[in-house]
Design a protein around this motif. Structure first.
Motif, PDB file in Angstrom:
ATOM      1  N   VAL A  46       0.784  -1.297  -0.027  1.00  0.00           N
ATOM      2  CA  VAL A  46      -0.091  -0.078   0.067  1.00  0.00           C
ATOM      3  C   VAL A  46       0.921   1.345  -0.090  1.00  0.00           C
ATOM      4  O   VAL A  46       0.647   2.454  -0.794  1.00  0.00           O
ATOM      5  CB  VAL A  46      -0.943  -0.034   1.126  1.00  0.00           C
ATOM      6  CG1 VAL A  46      -1.855   1.364   1.311  1.00  0.00           C
ATOM      7  CG2 VAL A  46      -1.870  -1.283   1.069  1.00  0.00           C
ATOM      8  N   SER A  49       2.270   2.733  -3.466  1.00  0.00           N
ATOM      9  CA  SER A  49       1.495   3.435  -4.300  1.00  0.00           C
ATOM     10  C   SER A  49       1.248   2.668  -5.441  1.00  0.00           C
ATOM     11  O   SER A  49       0.431   3.031  -6.488  1.00  0.00           O
ATOM     12  CB  SER A  49       1.889   4.603  -4.901  1.00  0.00           C
ATOM     13  OG  SER A  49       2.065   5.584  -3.632  1.00  0.00           O
ATOM     14  N   ASN A  52      -2.598   2.177  -6.489  1.00  0.00           N
ATOM     15  CA  ASN A  52      -3.241   3.563  -6.892  1.00  0.00           C
ATOM     16  C   ASN A  52      -3.385   3.306  -8.502  1.00  0.00           C
ATOM     17  O   ASN A  52      -4.133   3.760  -9.179  1.00  0.00           O
ATOM     18  CB  ASN A  52      -2.193   4.810  -6.535  1.00  0.00           C
ATOM     19  CG  ASN A  52      -2.416   5.217  -5.281  1.00  0.00           C
ATOM     20  OD1 ASN A  52      -3.409   4.650  -4.599  1.00  0.00           O
ATOM     21  ND2 ASN A  52      -1.477   5.903  -4.826  1.00  0.00           N
ATOM     22  N   ASN A  88      -4.071   2.016   7.564  1.00  0.00           N
ATOM     23  CA  ASN A  88      -3.304   2.539   6.552  1.00  0.00           C
ATOM     24  C   ASN A  88      -4.162   2.190   5.196  1.00  0.00           C
ATOM     25  O   ASN A  88      -4.302   2.882   4.171  1.00  0.00           O
ATOM     26  CB  ASN A  88      -1.756   2.269   6.378  1.00  0.00           C
ATOM     27  CG  ASN A  88      -1.612   0.825   6.165  1.00  0.00           C
ATOM     28  OD1 ASN A  88      -2.331   0.066   6.870  1.00  0.00           O
ATOM     29  ND2 ASN A  88      -0.584   0.443   5.436  1.00  0.00           N
ATOM     30  N   TRP A  92      -6.059   4.225   2.480  1.00  0.00           N
ATOM     31  CA  TRP A  92      -5.840   4.497   1.205  1.00  0.00           C
ATOM     32  C   TRP A  92      -7.146   4.285   0.373  1.00  0.00           C
ATOM     33  O   TRP A  92      -7.264   4.892  -0.650  1.00  0.00           O
ATOM     34  CB  TRP A  92      -4.938   3.449   0.849  1.00  0.00           C
ATOM     35  CG  TRP A  92      -4.822   2.958  -0.748  1.00  0.00           C
ATOM     36  CD1 TRP A  92      -4.252   3.915  -1.755  1.00  0.00           C
ATOM     37  CD2 TRP A  92      -5.631   2.163  -1.388  1.00  0.00           C
ATOM     38  NE1 TRP A  92      -4.418   3.149  -3.084  1.00  0.00           N
ATOM     39  CE2 TRP A  92      -5.310   2.119  -2.848  1.00  0.00           C
ATOM     40  CE3 TRP A  92      -6.458   0.915  -1.135  1.00  0.00           C
ATOM     41  CZ2 TRP A  92      -5.786   1.619  -3.731  1.00  0.00           C
ATOM     42  CZ3 TRP A  92      -6.816   0.302  -2.062  1.00  0.00           C
ATOM     43  CH2 TRP A  92      -6.746   0.439  -3.568  1.00  0.00           C
ATOM     44  N   SER A  96      -8.572   7.052  -2.170  1.00  0.00           N
ATOM     45  CA  SER A  96      -8.699   6.668  -3.511  1.00  0.00           C
ATOM     46  C   SER A  96     -10.086   6.683  -4.208  1.00  0.00           C
ATOM     47  O   SER A  96     -10.291   6.117  -5.381  1.00  0.00           O
ATOM     48  CB  SER A  96      -7.779   5.470  -3.954  1.00  0.00           C
ATOM     49  OG  SER A  96      -8.441   4.289  -3.184  1.00  0.00           O
TER      50      SER A  96
END
Length: 100
Positions: A46, A49, A52, A88, A92, A96
């Protein structure tokens, strides 16, 4: 592995996505599933990135049938991440726009 994901973006946009390219990225996504499921690697995954880059694979509208398998496995990676219920990961997912 990230290069495989980036390569499929170009194919998605110009409509040149093939079954072979789709399977290549599914194989990478399967490795991401393993990384996401492992407690020792999840946080680093995570933090890197890389997830993402998976969001567009979920949100992209593609009329090609070969893309549906890519979307399904990508959703699985995100699902595995969120099952951990770690702060976390949840942060995220919210940042996102995967979770509202």
């Amino acid at each position: 592995m990230k290069q495989e994901v980036l390569a499929i973006f170009r194919m998605m946009v110009d409509g040149s996505l093939t079954a072979r390219a789709s399977m290549r990225v599914v194989n990478v996504l399967t490795l991401f599933q393993c990384i996401a499921a492992n407690k020792e690697t999840r946080h680093k995954f995570v933090s890197s990135s890389v997830p993402n880059f998976l969001v567009p694979l979920i949100l992209f509208e593609c009329p090609l049938d070969v893309f549906e398998n890519v979307r399904a496995v990508t959703l699985s990676v995100v699902g595995i991440l969120c099952q951990a219920r770690e702060s976390n990961v949840i942060q995220w997912a919210v940042e996102s726009n995967l979770v509202e």
